[in-house]
Enzyme design. Sequence first.
Site, mmCIF file in Angstrom:
data_model
loop_
_atom_site.group_PDB
_atom_site.id
_atom_site.type_symbol
_atom_site.label_atom_id
_atom_site.label_comp_id
_atom_site.label_asym_id
_atom_site.label_seq_id
_atom_site.Cartn_x
_atom_site.Cartn_y
_atom_site.Cartn_z
ATOM 1 N N THR A 131 64.829 45.323 12.945
ATOM 2 C CA THR A 131 64.717 43.895 13.257
ATOM 3 C C THR A 131 63.253 43.494 13.341
ATOM 4 O OG1 THR A 131 66.796 43.966 14.470
ATOM 5 C CG2 THR A 131 65.326 42.103 14.913
ATOM 6 N N CYS B 89 37.340 65.461 21.323
ATOM 7 C CA CYS B 89 37.493 66.597 22.208
ATOM 8 C C CYS B 89 38.782 67.344 21.861
ATOM 9 C CB CYS B 89 37.536 66.142 23.664
ATOM 10 S SG CYS B 89 37.577 67.515 24.835
ATOM 11 N N GLY C 37 48.869 49.545 10.874
ATOM 12 C CA GLY C 37 48.192 50.207 9.780
ATOM 13 C C GLY C 37 48.697 51.609 9.509
ATOM 14 N N SER C 38 48.994 52.359 10.559
ATOM 15 C CA SER C 38 49.435 53.741 10.353
ATOM 16 C C SER C 38 50.761 53.794 9.604
ATOM 17 C CB SER C 38 49.560 54.465 11.696
ATOM 18 O OG SER C 38 48.293 54.622 12.299
ATOM 19 N N GLN D 32 40.196 47.972 8.761
ATOM 20 C CA GLN D 32 38.948 47.610 9.427
ATOM 21 C C GLN D 32 38.244 46.432 8.767
ATOM 22 O OE1 GLN D 32 38.296 49.931 12.209
ATOM 23 N NE2 GLN D 32 37.423 47.982 12.823
ATOM 24 N N ASN E 192 35.822 52.784 9.399
ATOM 25 C CA ASN E 192 35.979 52.348 10.777
ATOM 26 C C ASN E 192 34.918 52.900 11.703
ATOM 27 O OD1 ASN E 192 37.759 54.687 9.971
ATOM 28 N ND2 ASN E 192 37.756 54.972 12.190
ATOM 29 N N HIS F 287 45.918 43.792 15.235
ATOM 30 C CA HIS F 287 45.074 43.849 16.432
ATOM 31 C C HIS F 287 43.601 44.055 16.129
ATOM 32 C CE1 HIS F 287 44.212 48.288 17.008
ATOM 33 N NE2 HIS F 287 45.117 48.335 16.051
ATOM 34 N N SER G 97 46.248 45.627 9.821
ATOM 35 C CA SER G 97 46.808 45.684 11.172
ATOM 36 C C SER G 97 46.306 44.508 11.990
ATOM 37 C CB SER G 97 46.426 47.000 11.853
ATOM 38 O OG SER G 97 47.073 47.139 13.095
#
Length: 451
Positions: free
Chosen positions: A301, A391, A117-118, A243, A215, A265, A263
């Site tokens: 590839t 953080c 996705g990125s 998402q 997301n 995953h 994406s």
Amino acid sequence: MTCPLSPSAENPPAPGASVASNGGAPGAAGAASNPAGHGAAAPDVHRYLYADNAATTPLSPRALEAMMPYLTSAFGNPSGIHRIAREAALALDDARARVAHELGAAHPSEIYFTSGGSESDTWVLRGAVQRFRDRYGADAPARIVTSVIEHHAILHTCEALEREGVSVTYLPVDALGHVRPSDLEDALCRAAEENRARGIDAPPAALVSIMLANNEVGTIQDVYELARVAHTHHVPFHTDAVQAVGHIPVDVAELGVDTLSLSGHKFHGPRGVGALYLREGFSIPPLIRGGAQERGERAGTENVAGIVGLAAALEEACRDLRAKMERLGALRDELVGRVLGATTDVRLTGDPDPASRLPGIASFICQDVDGELLVVLLDRAGVAAATGSACSTGETGPSHVITALGISDPRWTHGSLRLSLADDATEADIAELAERVSSTIARTRSLSAMV
């Protein structure tokens, strides 16, 4: 949805330890093998509840099975001309056609495979800017219009483009996380007026990019209406659907989008592989240059095994999708009701309307709770969850999504919690998950007060 912890909930499986049984992987809470190994069965004192499916999902057995030939015997480079290469090329073409079908694309050639996705998001943002400059010249202001709650793949690329002279308009959202089409209309009208005042004959923006579903809080946008507004100003429209794909029906023709990112995953496909839909007639320059892969638009590839796995996982996710959504949405609502009913000073975030929320995401904010401490203690209690708090330099800051919803009181903004469920969640899983979450929120609040 579950996997058992080795004897104590204070000692969850170490990273890399096996947690799946029967050839599968844990979803939002299901049974699994002894992570400690050593041959002896560990007592089933606690089940580890995986409620972070919005972050990533376990690879489905069907996807793995589809991938295996292309990791072993059918290992060819699809750019070659010998028989092993041709076998890989045929698999690539077949996967492209299957993904196009599931997305409602008019032709397989509208699907380009990427690393995720990125990359897809970065490609379309940078490509749209270059396309605009090539068409209208350097004097025409290239502008991106997006929202304040986008994934960082969009936001950070926009920040980089701003440093390169691109104007970016960040649309606000309402208290439920919706981008208002009227705000998009106003932004494009203002940009068009600026162009007219400067004597520039060009559309008001190079691209509008609004995510299909958030997301963090799960709110689903009215992408059809947003795309319609963009198109009335002759501006192409992109949606980050990472998402959403595999969790709600996604049809590019019905949405009316020019381009869409996904994406693998996120719907039980492999990591490291994604796709970008580019409507025929909407072309952008390559992001990665080199060879002639992906019809000369994306060099490198092809990851044939990953692409085949993505196609298999997408087909599996989309099969009986409406029934899955109804079932999972009911479990999500049960979880929300149990958590809110058992815990004080906790609020639901995002849109409570089931039709406007991803079926598997329940998101909350908790008063006087540190989100990162909450997630750590939930892990010790046998729950994998997520917080939107980030953080930075030793200080925990609130999620950009939470603050965009208009929540500014620091007693609330630091205590965000996201629970994201898998298709195999059961009512028993939800009851156990709600009990652990509620008790851990109370424990975290007491510890946070001591700091």
